[in-house]
Structures are given as structure tokens and as C-alpha cells.
Enzyme design. Structure first.
Site, PDB file in Angstrom:
ATOM      1  N   GLU A   1       8.786   0.916  11.366  1.00  0.00           N
ATOM      2  CA  GLU A   1       9.899   1.837  11.110  1.00  0.00           C
ATOM      3  C   GLU A   1       9.305   3.233  11.150  1.00  0.00           C
ATOM      4  O   GLU A   1       8.588   3.633  10.226  1.00  0.00           O
ATOM      5  CB  GLU A   1      10.499   1.589   9.716  1.00  0.00           C
ATOM      6  CG  GLU A   1      11.032   0.187   9.488  1.00  0.00           C
ATOM      7  CD  GLU A   1      12.312  -0.076  10.237  1.00  0.00           C
ATOM      8  OE1 GLU A   1      13.112   0.850  10.415  1.00  0.00           O
ATOM      9  OE2 GLU A   1      12.495  -1.229  10.664  1.00  0.00           O
TER      10      GLU A   1
ATOM     11  N   CYS B   1      13.516  10.489   7.773  1.00  0.00           N
ATOM     12  CA  CYS B   1      13.211  10.094   9.159  1.00  0.00           C
ATOM     13  C   CYS B   1      14.428  10.113  10.066  1.00  0.00           C
ATOM     14  O   CYS B   1      14.340  10.458  11.229  1.00  0.00           O
ATOM     15  CB  CYS B   1      12.584   8.703   9.167  1.00  0.00           C
ATOM     16  SG  CYS B   1      13.527   7.536   8.188  1.00  0.00           S
TER      17      CYS B   1
ATOM     18  N   LYS C   1       0.879  -1.182   0.000  1.00  0.00           N
ATOM     19  CA  LYS C   1       0.000   0.000   0.000  1.00  0.00           C
ATOM     20  C   LYS C   1       0.912   1.227   0.000  1.00  0.00           C
ATOM     21  O   LYS C   1       1.474   1.616   1.029  1.00  0.00           O
ATOM     22  CB  LYS C   1      -0.871  -0.017   1.267  1.00  0.00           C
ATOM     23  CG  LYS C   1      -2.196   0.694   1.170  1.00  0.00           C
ATOM     24  CD  LYS C   1      -2.138   2.152   0.792  1.00  0.00           C
ATOM     25  CE  LYS C   1      -2.005   3.084   1.951  1.00  0.00           C
ATOM     26  NZ  LYS C   1      -1.797   4.484   1.556  1.00  0.00           N
TER      27      LYS C   1
ATOM     28  N   GLU D   1       8.934  15.898  15.628  1.00  0.00           N
ATOM     29  CA  GLU D   1       9.452  15.719  14.270  1.00  0.00           C
ATOM     30  C   GLU D   1       8.781  16.733  13.340  1.00  0.00           C
ATOM     31  O   GLU D   1       7.560  16.741  13.218  1.00  0.00           O
ATOM     32  CB  GLU D   1       9.152  14.292  13.801  1.00  0.00           C
ATOM     33  CG  GLU D   1       9.812  13.944  12.498  1.00  0.00           C
ATOM     34  CD  GLU D   1       9.512  12.517  12.050  1.00  0.00           C
ATOM     35  OE1 GLU D   1       8.399  12.024  12.275  1.00  0.00           O
ATOM     36  OE2 GLU D   1      10.413  11.897  11.448  1.00  0.00           O
TER      37      GLU D   1
HETATM   38  P1  NAD Z   1       1.993   8.369   7.738  1.00  0.00           P
HETATM   39  O1  NAD Z   1       2.088   7.568   8.984  1.00  0.00           O
HETATM   40  O2  NAD Z   1       1.021   9.465   7.687  1.00  0.00           O
HETATM   41  O3  NAD Z   1       1.658   7.427   6.490  1.00  0.00           O
HETATM   42  C1  NAD Z   1       2.419   6.282   6.210  1.00  0.00           C
HETATM   43  C2  NAD Z   1       1.559   5.310   5.455  1.00  0.00           C
HETATM   44  O4  NAD Z   1       0.478   4.913   6.300  1.00  0.00           O
HETATM   45  C3  NAD Z   1       0.901   5.863   4.184  1.00  0.00           C
HETATM   46  O5  NAD Z   1       0.890   4.857   3.195  1.00  0.00           O
HETATM   47  C4  NAD Z   1      -0.509   6.164   4.638  1.00  0.00           C
HETATM   48  O6  NAD Z   1      -1.458   6.125   3.603  1.00  0.00           O
HETATM   49  C5  NAD Z   1      -0.755   5.036   5.620  1.00  0.00           C
HETATM   50  N1  NAD Z   1      -1.812   5.312   6.593  1.00  0.00           N
HETATM   51  C6  NAD Z   1      -2.290   6.511   7.007  1.00  0.00           C
HETATM   52  N2  NAD Z   1      -3.298   6.330   7.885  1.00  0.00           N
HETATM   53  C7  NAD Z   1      -3.443   4.993   8.054  1.00  0.00           C
HETATM   54  C8  NAD Z   1      -4.290   4.185   8.856  1.00  0.00           C
HETATM   55  N3  NAD Z   1      -5.210   4.706   9.650  1.00  0.00           N
HETATM   56  N4  NAD Z   1      -4.137   2.839   8.794  1.00  0.00           N
HETATM   57  C9  NAD Z   1      -3.186   2.288   8.002  1.00  0.00           C
HETATM   58  N5  NAD Z   1      -2.374   3.006   7.200  1.00  0.00           N
HETATM   59  C10 NAD Z   1      -2.489   4.351   7.226  1.00  0.00           C
HETATM   60  O7  NAD Z   1       3.485   8.852   7.455  1.00  0.00           O
HETATM   61  P2  NAD Z   1       3.978   9.762   6.256  1.00  0.00           P
HETATM   62  O8  NAD Z   1       3.577  11.151   6.571  1.00  0.00           O
HETATM   63  O9  NAD Z   1       3.599   9.157   4.954  1.00  0.00           O
HETATM   64  O10 NAD Z   1       5.566   9.582   6.383  1.00  0.00           O
HETATM   65  C11 NAD Z   1       6.335  10.328   7.211  1.00  0.00           C
HETATM   66  C12 NAD Z   1       6.673   9.561   8.469  1.00  0.00           C
HETATM   67  O11 NAD Z   1       7.339   8.337   8.137  1.00  0.00           O
HETATM   68  C13 NAD Z   1       7.638  10.313   9.338  1.00  0.00           C
HETATM   69  O12 NAD Z   1       7.281  10.189  10.702  1.00  0.00           O
HETATM   70  C14 NAD Z   1       8.962   9.598   9.054  1.00  0.00           C
HETATM   71  O13 NAD Z   1       9.924   9.788  10.065  1.00  0.00           O
HETATM   72  C15 NAD Z   1       8.527   8.189   8.915  1.00  0.00           C
HETATM   73  N6  NAD Z   1       9.525   7.351   8.195  1.00  0.00           N
HETATM   74  C16 NAD Z   1      10.258   6.423   8.889  1.00  0.00           C
HETATM   75  C17 NAD Z   1      11.229   5.658   8.232  1.00  0.00           C
HETATM   76  C18 NAD Z   1      12.084   4.649   8.966  1.00  0.00           C
HETATM   77  O14 NAD Z   1      12.743   3.847   8.303  1.00  0.00           O
HETATM   78  N7  NAD Z   1      12.102   4.653  10.290  1.00  0.00           N
HETATM   79  C19 NAD Z   1      11.422   5.840   6.863  1.00  0.00           C
HETATM   80  C20 NAD Z   1      10.668   6.798   6.195  1.00  0.00           C
HETATM   81  C21 NAD Z   1       9.706   7.538   6.875  1.00  0.00           C
END
Ligand code: NAD
Length: 500
Positions: free
Chosen positions: A269, A303, A194, A403
Site C-alpha cells: 500500500e 497517501c 514493525k 508526492e
Molecule cells: P517509508 O517507506 O519511509 O516507511 C514506511 C515503513 O517502512 C516504516 O516503518 C519504516 O521504518 C520502514 N522502512 C524504512 N526503510 C526500510 C527498509 N529498508 N526495509 C524495510 N522497512 C523499511 O514511508 P513513510 O515515510 O513512513 O510513510 C509515508 C509513505 O507511506 C507515503 O508515500 C504514503 O503515501 C504512504 N502511505 C500509503 C498508504 C496506503 O494505504 N496506500 C497509507 C499510508 C501511507
């Protein structure tokens, strides 16, 4: 049809053809399908705000179909049962096919995510390297390993699990897709991915490519959609064998709760608030340059970035001056623009989030060392561009604790080694910190004491295949990706034992 960006760059013909599709459906069981209720959403070029493509918003019944297709591929194709070297042939073919289309996927990724084209190409290369790395690692892994114990004949036998779910964020869409499916597929599992709603296109392109090169239908399923609908349905699906979520801690908690209900193992992650601890024996211009590069890399939407810069008091002013000079020189522009060093942030939501944190941080008493904020780029009126910013002051400030996910670093000073370590560790997050000093013994000592999954020396954002990359505390759980640890996660073990 989009043939040219507002900045005047002509797109590759293959990219034009891909973007000219009326609606980008999901790829389920090798077929392109639209949402059961016909729902769609638009994805946009963050550099101009222009619509790039219309994409299907897959509904809960579609998600169920995707997981069923992954199960069917697991049960009814040879995929899971193929000798590891024969499955490896498929994976190497996928890596080769992606490599042949690297410039196409990089352009799609740059347009969809806002990352500059050269960095998007690096991400595509990382996907290729990930597939090849796990393919090679799987070849060398014994699937039936004898355990020498007294009075027994014992061994551990490894099997693939079955359908695995992957929920991916928008900051490294293609790279993280590879980090997920690479180890899972090398072990013989099937995948349901997804992608984030802001950046679904590169994963969809790859799913079509996988079909074209003969990966069996249903091994890679990609279901675009909004998080609360498609992501939620995937995390609630009881027929998955494993879930990998990369994204924010807030959504990570929701996904973990849903997987917990079904007792499905989940790897998280999550976000970070990394520190760089800079000692007074560094080469100041070099360290300032590398940290300026780190915080402007993908407009700070990384991140593991260094977002808290802790500088030893004796060099604080010199370091800050060097960093300000460096950051002022960063060339901001469209991701496809010649000479662009930093592109836009991914969306209007993210743009408002970054500007909001600058406001909240200063309202709570942070000093503005380098004024960031909104900026216009010529020819890109609707783009989401922000200038790099430096704030300073108390580390209790909201901008130092939460963040931001933009090109913003928060500065503070420390007196000695123990204080530097203590300040670095004083955060809810635990993804990555770095230490900067010409005393390498001190670097090793400090890096080892970080309460993070990663401790880097005289560099930041150092992610290497073979070295586990993971977060602790609010930054994640479930072991290190990009390494043997993750490959082992994708095998179900059975201990076989006979008393002698
Ligand atoms: P997000 O949590 O908003 O979304 C991530 C994914 O989750 C997207 O595909 C989104 O559609 C999905 N999602 C949203 N609501 C959901 C729900 N209720 N149920 C299931 N899935 C849902 O994060 P983002 O804004 O896309 O990404 C940024 C975040 O990701 C930051 O906090 C960043 O630090 C983190 N990140 C971490 C790593 C790592 O390796 N630790 C790598 C990249 C990004």
C-alpha cells in the site's frame, strides 16, 4: 517525566505513566524486551520538537526472535485452531479494551504523530471498527466450501497461514496497525508489527493491552526500530508466511524484492498523487471547503489525498479564490491545542521535504497562488509547522508529479470531460481521484474511468469498511484492504477433490 506539553496542556495520568518509562522495549512473545545490543532511539512530539520517549531499536536477531515467537504461538497455543467464534471473543475483547482507553491512546497518538487529538481519536475508533468488522466477517465465512463440478466431489478448505509481517508508516500508525492485524488475526494468523520509528508508541501500548486482556502470548508481537535495521530484517525473514507493507514506493520496492527472494506473498500500500476533477456545475464554496479540509487533514500527510486540483476553465478563478480564502482561515496549532484545525508535519525531515518541494516547484516555474512555507506557533518553538500552499501551472512540474506529503495542492485547468480524465490519469500513481459535479451520471462515468484503485464522488478521502481500498500503478499491489478481499488473503486455500 513529561507531564505537560509546552502548550500547557496537562496530559492524562495514564499517558504520563506510559511516557515515564525509561525505555520502551519491544513486545515479543508477551514479554517486554530491549534490543540485544541495547540500542535505542528517541521519538519526539512534532508539535514542540520535545523528546517524548526512548524506544528500543530492535536488531536482526531480535526480529528473528519475534518471528519465532509468532510461529510458536501459531503452533503451540490454541489461537489458530480455536473455533472462529471463540477467537472472535478475544478480538471483541481487544476492541472493547481499546475503546475503554480511547482517549489515552488518542493522546499518545496525537503526541507521537502530530495529528490533532480529535483526528487521533477517530483513528483509534477506526482501529476498533476494523477489529469488529473483520471479526464479524470471519464468523460468516465458510472454511470448507463445496464447489459444484460435474463428476467430482470438490471443496475448498481454508486455513490460517502462520506468522505474518506488517511494516507500518507514521501517518496513520494506529489505524493502519488495525488494518493489518485485524483481518490477519480474525483468520487465525499471528503477527509481527514493525511500527515507523517516528510513531512507535500506540502499537506498543496496544501490545501491552492485548497481553492484559488475555490474547495468547506471541499472537501480537511489536518490534520498534529504524527501517534500515528492523524493517529490513523483517522483510528478509524467510519464516514469515505473508508480508504487508504500507509506506513509500521506494521502500515498498525494497521490501517486495526481499520478499520475492523468499517467495513470500507481499501486499503493498504505497503513495499517491491524487487528483480532484472539478466541473463547472459544482457548488463552488462547498467544493472548495471540502478540498481545503482534505489537503489540511493531518497536514496533508495522507497517501490518498487530493494533491492535484484540476478545475474546469470556466470556474477556475472563482474556485481558486474560494479555496484561498478557506485555506487562509485554517487554524494551525499544537495537536493538543484547543481549536487547532491543522497540526505540524511529523518530523524535521518531513518539514524540510515539504519546504524543499515548494522551492523546487517554484524554481521549475510553478506560480505561487497561496504562499505556504514555515510558520511559528506560539509556545511551540521547536515544532514543525507549515502553512497550506497552492501552486499552479504546468502539470509536468516536479511539485505536480511527485508526492510531497504536506498541505500543498497543485492547480491546473481543463476544458472538457475527456481532458479532465486524461490529466487526472497522467501520473505514475494510482491510489485515489475524485470527481466533483452536480451531474451524478457524469460523476459515475468519470470516476469509473480513473486509473486508480478508488474513485470518489463529490468528496475526498472516503474510506469505508467493506469497500476494498487499494492502489494500482506506483501506488501498490495485492488487493484492497478493509474488505473481504483482504480477509481472504489471510487464508491458505487447499482444493480437496475426489473423482466420482
Ligand atoms: P517509508 O517507506 O519511509 O516507511 C514506511 C515503513 O517502512 C516504516 O516503518 C519504516 O521504518 C520502514 N522502512 C524504512 N526503510 C526500510 C527498509 N529498508 N526495509 C524495510 N522497512 C523499511 O514511508 P513513510 O515515510 O513512513 O510513510 C509515508 C509513505 O507511506 C507515503 O508515500 C504514503 O503515501 C504512504 N502511505 C500509503 C498508504 C496506503 O494505504 N496506500 C497509507 C499510508 C501511507
Amino acid at each position: 517525566m513529561t507531564t505537560q506539553t509546552e502548550i500547557g496542556k496537562t496530559l492524562l495520568p495514564e499517558v504520563q505513566a506510559f511516557l515515564s518509562k525509561k525505555v520502551h522495549g519491544a513486545v515479543i512473545g508477551g514479554q517486554e524486551v530491549t534490543a540485544s545490543n541495547g540500542d535505542t532511539f528517541d521519538t519526539r512530539d512534532p508539535g514542540t520538537g520535545e523528546k517524548l520517549a526512548t524506544v528500543s531499536n530492535m536488531q536482526p536477531d531480535d526480529v528473528e526472535r519475534a518471528v519465532a515467537a509468532a510461529q510458536k504461538a501459531f503452533d503451540e497455543t490454541d489461537w489458530a485452531r480455536l473455533p472462529v467464534n471463540e477467537r472472535g471473543v478475544h478480538l471483541m475483547r481487544l476492541a472493547d479494551a481499546v475503546e475503554q482507553r480511547k482517549s489515552i491512546i488518542a493522546q499518545i497518538e496525537a503526541l507521537d504523530s502530530g495529528k490533532i487529538e480529535a483526528q487521533a481519536a477517530d483513528d483509534v475508533q477506526n482501529f476498533i471498527d476494523t477489529i469488529r468488522y473483520f471479526c464479524g466477517l470471519a464468523q460468516g465465512l465458510s472454511l470448507d466450501t463445496a464447489i459444484p463440478v460435474a463428476g467430482h466431489e470438490a471443496s475448498v478448505v481454508r486455513h490460517a497461514w502462520g506468522p505474518c509481517g506488517f511494516i507500518v508508516p507514521w501517518n496513520f500508525p494506529f489505524l493502519l496497525c488495525g488494518w493489518g492485524i485485524g483481518p490477519a488475526m480474525a483468520a487465525g494468523n499471528t503477527c509481527v508489527v514493525k511500527p515507523a520509528e517516528d510513531t512507535p508508541l500506540s502499537a506498543l501500548y496496544m501490545a501491552h493491552l492485548a497481553k492484559e486482556i488475555g490474547i495468547p502470548d506471541g499472537v501480537i508481537n511489536v518490534i520498534p526500530g529504524v527501517g534500515e535495521v528492523t524493517g529490513a530484517a523483517l522483510s528478509q525473514n524467510p519464516n514469515l508466511c505473508r508480508m504487508s507493507f504500507t509506506g513509500s514506493p521506494e521502500v515498498g520496492r525494497l521490501v517486495a524484492r526481499e520478499c520475492g527472494q523468499n517467495l513470500i506473498p507481499v501486499k503493498l500500500e504505497l503513495g499517491g498523487k491524487g487528483a480532484a476533477v472539478i466541473f463547472d456545475d459544482v457548488d463552488i464554496p462547498e467544493a472548495a471547503d471540502k478540498l481545503a479540509q482534505a489537503i489540511t487533514f493531518h497536514a496533508g500527510q495522507v497517501c490518498c489525498d487530493a494533491t492535484r486540483w484540476l478545475v474546469q476553465k470556466t470556474i477556475y478563478d472563482d474556485f481558486v479564490n474560494a479555496a484561498v480564502d478557506r485555506l487562509k482561515a485554517v487554524q494551525i496549532g499544537h495537536p493538543l491545542g484547543d481549536g487547532t484545525q491543522m497540526g505540524p508535519v511529523v518530523s524535521e525531515v518531513q518539514y524540510k521535504r515539504v519546504l524543499g518541494y515548494l522551492e523546487k516547484g517554484t524554481a521549475a516555474g510553478a506560480e505561487t497562488v497561496l504562499e505556504g512555507g514555515a510558520v511559528q506557533v506560539e509556545g511551540c518553538a521547536g515544532g514543525h509547522y507549515v502553512k497550506p500552499a497552492l501552486l499552479a501551472g504546468s502539470l509536468d512540474n516536479v511539485a505536480a508529479r511527485e508526492e510531497i506529503f504536506g498541505p500543498v495542492a497543485y492547480l491546473a485547468s481543463f476544458n472538457d470531460e475527456s481532458e479532465g480524465i486524461r490529466l487526472a490519469n497522467n501520473t505514475d500513481y494510482g491510489l485515489a481521484n475524485s470527481v466533483w459535479s452536480s451531474d451524478l451520471a457524469r460523476c459515475k462515468r468519470v470516476a469509473s474511468q480513473f486509473e486508480t484503485g478508488n474513485g470518489w464522488i463529490n468528496s475526498h478521502n472516503v474510506v469505508v469498511h467493506g469497500v476494498p481500498y487499494a492502489g494500482v500503478k506506483k501506488s501498490g499491489m495485492g488487493g484492497g484492504v478493509g474488505s473481504l478481499e483482504t480477509l481472504l488473503d489471510y487464508y491458505r486455500n487447499i482444493s480437496v477433490i475426489r473423482p466420482l
